[in-house]
Motif scaffolding. Structure first.
Motif, mmCIF file in Angstrom:
data_model
loop_
_atom_site.group_PDB
_atom_site.id
_atom_site.type_symbol
_atom_site.label_atom_id
_atom_site.label_comp_id
_atom_site.label_asym_id
_atom_site.label_seq_id
_atom_site.Cartn_x
_atom_site.Cartn_y
_atom_site.Cartn_z
ATOM 1 N N ILE A 30 22.868 49.510 35.480
ATOM 2 C CA ILE A 30 22.647 50.479 34.407
ATOM 3 C C ILE A 30 23.610 50.200 33.258
ATOM 4 C CG2 ILE A 30 22.732 52.925 33.791
ATOM 5 C CD1 ILE A 30 21.905 53.553 36.661
ATOM 6 N N PHE A 31 24.833 49.847 33.599
ATOM 7 C CA PHE A 31 25.852 49.565 32.580
ATOM 8 C C PHE A 31 25.433 48.379 31.706
ATOM 9 C CE2 PHE A 31 29.972 47.301 31.660
ATOM 10 C CZ PHE A 31 30.340 48.126 30.618
ATOM 11 N N ILE A 32 24.865 47.364 32.321
ATOM 12 C CA ILE A 32 24.509 46.177 31.544
ATOM 13 C C ILE A 32 23.167 46.329 30.842
ATOM 14 C CG2 ILE A 32 23.889 43.743 31.741
ATOM 15 C CD1 ILE A 32 26.138 43.342 33.549
ATOM 16 N N THR A 33 22.154 46.796 31.586
ATOM 17 C CA THR A 33 20.810 46.762 31.023
ATOM 18 C C THR A 33 20.298 48.122 30.600
ATOM 19 O OG1 THR A 33 19.691 47.105 33.124
ATOM 20 C CG2 THR A 33 20.280 44.859 32.576
ATOM 21 N N GLY A 34 20.930 49.208 31.038
ATOM 22 C CA GLY A 34 20.437 50.532 30.684
ATOM 23 C C GLY A 34 19.289 51.010 31.545
ATOM 24 N N ARG A 35 18.957 50.253 32.562
ATOM 25 C CA ARG A 35 17.858 50.627 33.449
ATOM 26 C C ARG A 35 18.300 50.342 34.864
ATOM 27 N NH1 ARG A 35 13.282 46.879 32.395
ATOM 28 N NH2 ARG A 35 12.668 47.581 34.441
ATOM 29 N N MET B 1 29.840 51.817 24.251
ATOM 30 C CA MET B 1 29.895 50.412 24.649
ATOM 31 C C MET B 1 28.609 50.034 25.388
ATOM 32 S SD MET B 1 33.066 48.679 26.577
ATOM 33 C CE MET B 1 32.948 47.067 27.295
ATOM 34 N N GLY B 2 28.458 50.556 26.597
ATOM 35 C CA GLY B 2 27.257 50.215 27.353
ATOM 36 C C GLY B 2 26.095 51.061 26.926
ATOM 37 N N PRO B 3 24.855 50.762 27.264
ATOM 38 C CA PRO B 3 24.409 49.563 27.975
ATOM 39 C C PRO B 3 24.640 48.284 27.164
ATOM 40 C CG PRO B 3 22.679 51.252 27.845
ATOM 41 C CD PRO B 3 23.762 51.678 26.951
ATOM 42 N N ASN B 71 30.745 57.671 31.597
ATOM 43 C CA ASN B 71 30.451 58.412 30.370
ATOM 44 C C ASN B 71 31.736 58.979 29.794
ATOM 45 O OD1 ASN B 71 28.859 59.747 28.394
ATOM 46 N ND2 ASN B 71 29.043 61.632 29.570
ATOM 47 N N GLY B 74 33.825 56.634 28.001
ATOM 48 C CA GLY B 74 33.183 56.070 26.814
ATOM 49 C C GLY B 74 32.619 54.682 27.043
ATOM 50 N N TRP B 75 32.416 54.313 28.321
ATOM 51 C CA TRP B 75 31.920 52.963 28.609
ATOM 52 C C TRP B 75 30.407 52.877 28.527
ATOM 53 C CZ3 TRP B 75 35.401 52.323 33.533
ATOM 54 C CH2 TRP B 75 36.719 52.089 33.115
ATOM 55 N N ILE B 76 29.752 54.015 28.674
ATOM 56 C CA ILE B 76 28.293 53.955 28.630
ATOM 57 C C ILE B 76 27.758 55.150 27.862
ATOM 58 C CG2 ILE B 76 27.889 55.194 30.830
ATOM 59 C CD1 ILE B 76 25.673 53.052 31.325
ATOM 60 N N ASP B 77 26.736 54.882 27.055
ATOM 61 C CA ASP B 77 26.102 55.927 26.272
ATOM 62 C C ASP B 77 24.903 56.424 27.078
ATOM 63 O OD1 ASP B 77 24.880 57.533 24.492
ATOM 64 O OD2 ASP B 77 24.606 56.018 22.932
ATOM 65 N N SER B 79 22.800 58.590 26.517
ATOM 66 C CA SER B 79 21.561 58.872 25.796
ATOM 67 C C SER B 79 20.726 57.612 25.634
ATOM 68 C CB SER B 79 21.881 59.448 24.423
ATOM 69 O OG SER B 79 22.489 58.455 23.624
ATOM 70 N N GLN B 80 21.330 56.463 25.942
ATOM 71 C CA GLN B 80 20.593 55.216 25.736
ATOM 72 C C GLN B 80 20.011 54.643 27.019
ATOM 73 O OE1 GLN B 80 23.523 53.221 23.023
ATOM 74 N NE2 GLN B 80 21.776 51.930 22.611
ATOM 75 N N ILE B 81 20.304 55.264 28.159
ATOM 76 C CA ILE B 81 19.754 54.692 29.381
ATOM 77 C C ILE B 81 18.348 55.223 29.617
ATOM 78 C CG2 ILE B 81 21.996 54.308 30.443
ATOM 79 C CD1 ILE B 81 21.512 56.708 32.193
ATOM 80 N N PHE C 27 28.617 60.831 23.551
ATOM 81 C CA PHE C 27 29.386 59.592 23.456
ATOM 82 C C PHE C 27 29.687 59.238 22.004
ATOM 83 C CE2 PHE C 27 29.020 55.090 22.656
ATOM 84 C CZ PHE C 27 29.980 54.571 23.493
ATOM 85 N N THR C 28 30.938 59.001 21.695
ATOM 86 C CA THR C 28 31.272 58.515 20.357
ATOM 87 C C THR C 28 32.232 57.342 20.488
ATOM 88 O OG1 THR C 28 33.006 60.163 20.280
ATOM 89 C CG2 THR C 28 31.007 60.648 19.055
ATOM 90 N N GLU C 29 32.115 56.450 19.555
ATOM 91 C CA GLU C 29 32.979 55.285 19.563
ATOM 92 C C GLU C 29 34.022 55.487 18.485
ATOM 93 O OE1 GLU C 29 31.105 51.464 18.943
ATOM 94 O OE2 GLU C 29 31.047 51.228 21.107
ATOM 95 N N ILE C 206 14.798 51.479 25.861
ATOM 96 C CA ILE C 206 14.774 50.652 27.055
ATOM 97 C C ILE C 206 13.601 51.079 27.917
ATOM 98 C CG2 ILE C 206 16.027 50.062 29.143
ATOM 99 C CD1 ILE C 206 18.546 50.807 27.275
#
Lengths: 177, 196, 210
Positions: A30-35, B1-3, B71, B74-77, B79-81, C27-29, C206
């Protein structure tokens, strides 16, 4: 010597350890691909690819298959297809190290014949294939990855797969015990 | 940062290579845990072997807890998975059918592939069945369309469905998982072992 | 019970309980304060009115000009092709860029120049957006006040000034005409340059599942 290898092939890793490894792999994916992970999607891709090859004009207008056909990408050029090739390779390696890779054989309860087992395996596979399309994923794609990412559909799929398994277990007990 | 791929940290060209590597690890873990044996898998329904429950629930728990911390760091967003969309009717029908298929066939798709890799014919037949099942589904799709798109709720999450926070659900899930392990070990003691 | 399992259960329960107390933030950067400080002291974050005028005249597609004043003031006067993002509405209640502006800010390869009447509002917008991790931001030094002084009503340099200043003055005279300021030729009130800001591509969706 024969008994020695027999013992070794029954030796599996601790299930909790396996679970932690699988969980970390899922997190990493999930960390790399988001799935998450998946499996049945590869079979779907191969169905799409076969129909597309045999009867392309049918495939593009077939209501279900056409959703997975695009002009830019071939059906087999899919994340899940590559992942599934990896599953075969990884399982083969693990089986090789543990001495579980042998020539083709049928694993079945002593109370049923290999033929019965194969018939039920095929039927079960068909049902799982149909169900995985309704569920938009199988135990790995929907139940495992879905629940980990907090998708309601994933959690429901997990509850329902195991719940209905227990519900029907009584009727098929002869197959297993 | 991630994905990482979606945010451009890794070039999408690596996608298939990563898929292959992830698959190898996935297959290795499944096989090493004993998922290539249908009789071990089916044990979860009859109480003689709980390997499925243990591996599966532990994995979900680890990934779920991990995502909370990822989360926070801050390593993974999140909302984007990818969130599996919920089609209520479809997932109920699908889940029940899959459960039936599981107890009849003794595999699920991923595990059947590992079975094929170590030379189990029943796993091969299960995989062929999968192929046929999906083919039948696509042929019958015009009649099944209503169910397939039934109860569309979009990509909702458990937090929205239950109205509780991610942290609370994660904590409850951890407790439920540990409870399930305890129940499983109790049941295992009562059910007589069978020789697999 | 096995000692190892007991130990593992304690770890898992502690980790799970930890999840209870973790705030579920969006999440914010964010840019760390020390780096923000370095960036603030970098004079290259300012652009001159001449550079902005040239960008507008050339129709540079890689530059987005953002008006940080209120909507009323924007209605009354604005630079051609600029987008109005009032400073008060830039940040929403969760401390992130308001959804309405997400399409404009943080586009890869897009330079943004903030302006206001003076330097203050534009500078604040610059700090807020930079802190939220958006790159390639600039402030038009002197704001609209200097815009009027230099571009709309340029004053000729002294006779003894070097040649570059005359070249600059020529450019400003031309720009003044272009923007319809106090030049000799009256042009249309609003510039003919259409406002077509590039919109940010939606986050990559995705696809997944089996």
């Amino acid at each position: 010597m024969q008994t020695n290898t027999e013992d070794r092939s029954k030796r599996y890793i601790n299930p909790y350890f396996g679970g932690v490894l699988l969980g970390l792999l899922l997190l990493f994916t999930i960390f790399i691909t988001g799935r998450g992970l998946g499996a049945s999607g590869a079979v779907k891709s191969s169905v799409v690819a076969t129909v597309d090859r045999v009867a392309p004009s049918y495939a593009v207008k077939q209501d279900y298959l056409k959703k997975f056909i695009s002009d830019t990408q071939r059906p087999m050029n899919n994340w899940l297809v590559f992942e599934t090739i990896g599953i075969f390779a990884g399982a083969f390696l693990s089986g090789l190290f543990a001495g579980r890779v042998k020539k083709f054989r049928v694993e079945h309860s002593p109370k049923i014949t290999p033929k019965t087992r194969l018939i039920y395996a095929t039927l079960g596979g068909m049902l799982f294939g149909i169900g995985s399309q309704f569920g938009r994923g199988c135990t790995s794609g929907a139940a495992l990855s879905g629940t980990a990412t907090m998708a309601t559909a994933g959690f429901l799929a997990m509850i329902l797969i195991f719940g209905s398994g227990y519900m029907f277990a009584y009727f098929f007990r002869k197959l297993w015990i | 940062m991630g994905p990482l791929i979606a945010n451009g940290y890794i070039d999408p060209a690596w996608n298939n290579v990563i898929a292959l590597l992830v698959g190898i690890a996935f297959g290795y873990i499944l096989e090493a845990s004993g998922f290539s044996s249908s009789r071990k898998l089916a044990g979860v329904f009859y109480g003689y072997d709980f390997v499925v429950l243990r591996v599966f629930m532990t994995a979900v728990m680890v990934a779920m807890v991990g995502l909370v911390y990822f989360n926070y760091m801050g390593w993974i967003d999140l909302s984007q998975i990818f969130i599996l969309p919920t089609y209520m009717t479809s997932v109920i029908v699908g889940g029940v059918i899959m459960g039936l298929g599981f107890v009849m066939g003794g595999f699920c798709p991923g595990t059947s592939f590992t079975g094929v890799a170590v030379g189990k014919l029943d796993a091969l037949f299960f995989s062929i069945g999968l192929y046929l099942g999906i083919f039948i589904f696509s042929l019958a799709f015009p009649w099944l369309e209503k169910i397939y798109y039934g109860g569309d709720l979009g990509p909702i999450t458990l937090m929205e469905s239950l109205g509780i926070s991610r942290g609370l659900f994660t904590f409850l899930f951890v407790l439920a998982t540990l409870g399930a392990f305890w129940v499983a070990s109790m049941v295992k003691k009562r059910v007589k072992d069978i020789e697999i | 019970m096995n000692k190892t399992y007991f130990f593992l259960i304690v770890i898992v329960v502690l980790l799970g309980a930890g999840a209870l107390f973790i705030p579920e933030e969006r999440f914010t950067e964010e840019l760390p304060p020390d780096q923000l400080f370095l960036k603030m002291n970098d004079p290259s974050r300012f652009v001159t009115t001449d550079q902005v005028a040239r960008a507008i005249i050339d129709g540079d597609p890689n530059i987005l000009i953002v008006d940080t004043r209120s909507a009323d003031q924007y209605e009354a006067f604005n630079l051609p092709g600029s987008v109005n993002i009032p400073l008060e509405e830039l940040i929403d209640s969760t401390g992130n860029i308001d959804e309405r502006w997400e399409d404009y800010l943080g586009i890869e390869g897009m330079y943004i120049a903030f302006y206001s009447n003076g330097d203050v509002c534009a500078d604040q917008a610059w700090v807020l957006c930079t802190r939220l991790g958006i790159n390639d931001l600039f402030v038009m030094r002197g704001g609209l006040n200097r815009w009027v002084e230099t571009i709309l009503k340029p004053s000729p340099p002294e006779q003894t000034a070097p040649g570059e200043e005359f070249a600059l003055y020529d450019f400003r005279k031309g720009a003044s005409m272009y923007f319809g300021g106090g030049g000799a030729i009256e042009v249309e009130e609003q510039s003919a340059v259409p406002v077509t800001p590039v919109r940010k591509k939606k986050k990559q969706v995705i696809s997944g599942g089996c």
